[in-house]
Design a protein around this motif. Sequence first.
Motif, short mmCIF file in Angstrom:
data_model
loop_
_atom_site.label_atom_id
_atom_site.label_comp_id
_atom_site.label_asym_id
_atom_site.label_seq_id
_atom_site.Cartn_x
_atom_site.Cartn_y
_atom_site.Cartn_z
N UNK A 341 1.51 -5.72 -5.55
CA UNK A 341 2.29 -6.89 -5.96
C UNK A 341 1.88 -8.12 -5.15
N UNK A 342 2.18 -9.28 -5.69
CA UNK A 342 1.93 -10.56 -5.04
C UNK A 342 0.47 -10.67 -4.57
N UNK A 343 -0.48 -10.66 -5.51
CA UNK A 343 -1.90 -10.67 -5.14
C UNK A 343 -2.34 -11.94 -4.44
N UNK A 344 -1.53 -12.99 -4.47
CA UNK A 344 -1.89 -14.21 -3.78
C UNK A 344 -1.78 -14.09 -2.27
N UNK A 345 -1.08 -13.07 -1.79
CA UNK A 345 -0.91 -12.87 -0.36
C UNK A 345 -2.15 -12.18 0.24
N UNK A 346 -2.38 -12.36 1.53
CA UNK A 346 -3.42 -11.55 2.18
C UNK A 346 -3.13 -10.07 1.97
N UNK A 347 -4.18 -9.25 1.92
CA UNK A 347 -3.99 -7.86 1.51
C UNK A 347 -2.95 -7.14 2.36
#
Length: 404
Positions: A341-347
Amino acid sequence: MPAPVPSSPTDGRINLEQQRKRAKERLKQLRQHPPFDQTLADAQWQIAKELGFSSWPKLVAHVDAIDFAARHPDFAASDEPRTTHWRCGNDIAHSLQLAGFKGRFRMLADPLCMGPVQQLPAAAYKRQRSRFVSQAFGLALGEVSRRFDDEYRDLAELGNGQPGVLWCEADAYDQLFLIRALAGLALVPDRLELIEVSQVPGVERFIGIGQLAPDVLAWLWPQRRPVDAAMLQLARQAWQAYCDASPVPLAALAKTDHPALPLLGRALRRQLQELPGVRDGLSLTERLALQVTAEAGSLPLGKVFGVLMLRHEPLPYLGDLMFYAMMRPLIEGANPLLIGQEPQLPWAQRPVRLTALGEQVLAGLAYWPDLASHERWVGGVCTAPGAAHWAIDEQGVPVWQVRQ
């Protein structure tokens, strides 16, 4: 009696005055419960045992030895300027300098515990490894190839008559580096030594040499031993077995520990657990990661890694980026086991949770290699999606799986 609360640090240094204070506090606790005649020596013995020593005097002797090494770096770090210190990463390069070591530092950072590792001519071998590392970690192929050219060219100089020291711990990353380095030697070198460590007194959770303070590296220095013919013979045998397309030779070698390289057997046994398990088709790393996620419901991927390393991994060998590279096929494949989820965040900050298929595979109701869309390697052993492959049972015995 209340449960003891260990206070050991993570870098290997022990504050003796702090431990004396802990012993006095422990004595107060002991005297609140029968028998009521406990002495300070009893409390000190408990503290020493918690820190990994058989007695309080041995704890004191250990602290004194490290203090001496810190006060006398020229004595403890008695290497020569032409000595080469070898490691499977750069995690101790700065600490060696701080401890007073004078030699140069070289590393082979090729993560041999991941991806294809086969017996190939040198140029083909480096091409294969460069392609894998480039794809797994999202690095430019040219940059990886140049780095491998430099590192393997340096490694070819190992045992050339100049003094050298290999610094290794007990996990698969280090032990595979060790057998790769030694297997390439034609003859027993005159001035090559080995430092191996599986635990350090006072370190509650020893992960690796890189976590140790510079003065603890100086304390390890006198424990080095010469590389001999038995080490080379075992390393060649183990490297050949690791590169084999069948895990049977490696499993036979991993059954027992070997005096020449006493940490190797356990590392090989752990590495064999990266083969698909006969019940679910998951590697041990995949299975533990799914279990950690399932217990939490949803958890940032970095937290999954942290919990896995601190609580569940029997022989920690992965770095965080290596772990992420292993998890990507479970998230990005055609039949994912994890939802990212939330692919915009750092892994590391991205929450993940199990898919319905992930729950089925973890329960043994579905078999992961039948559904995966990626190729998997453990040394020279390849698991191709939907094809017959080698697996490993709970006793560490390789099993040939023919899929319908």
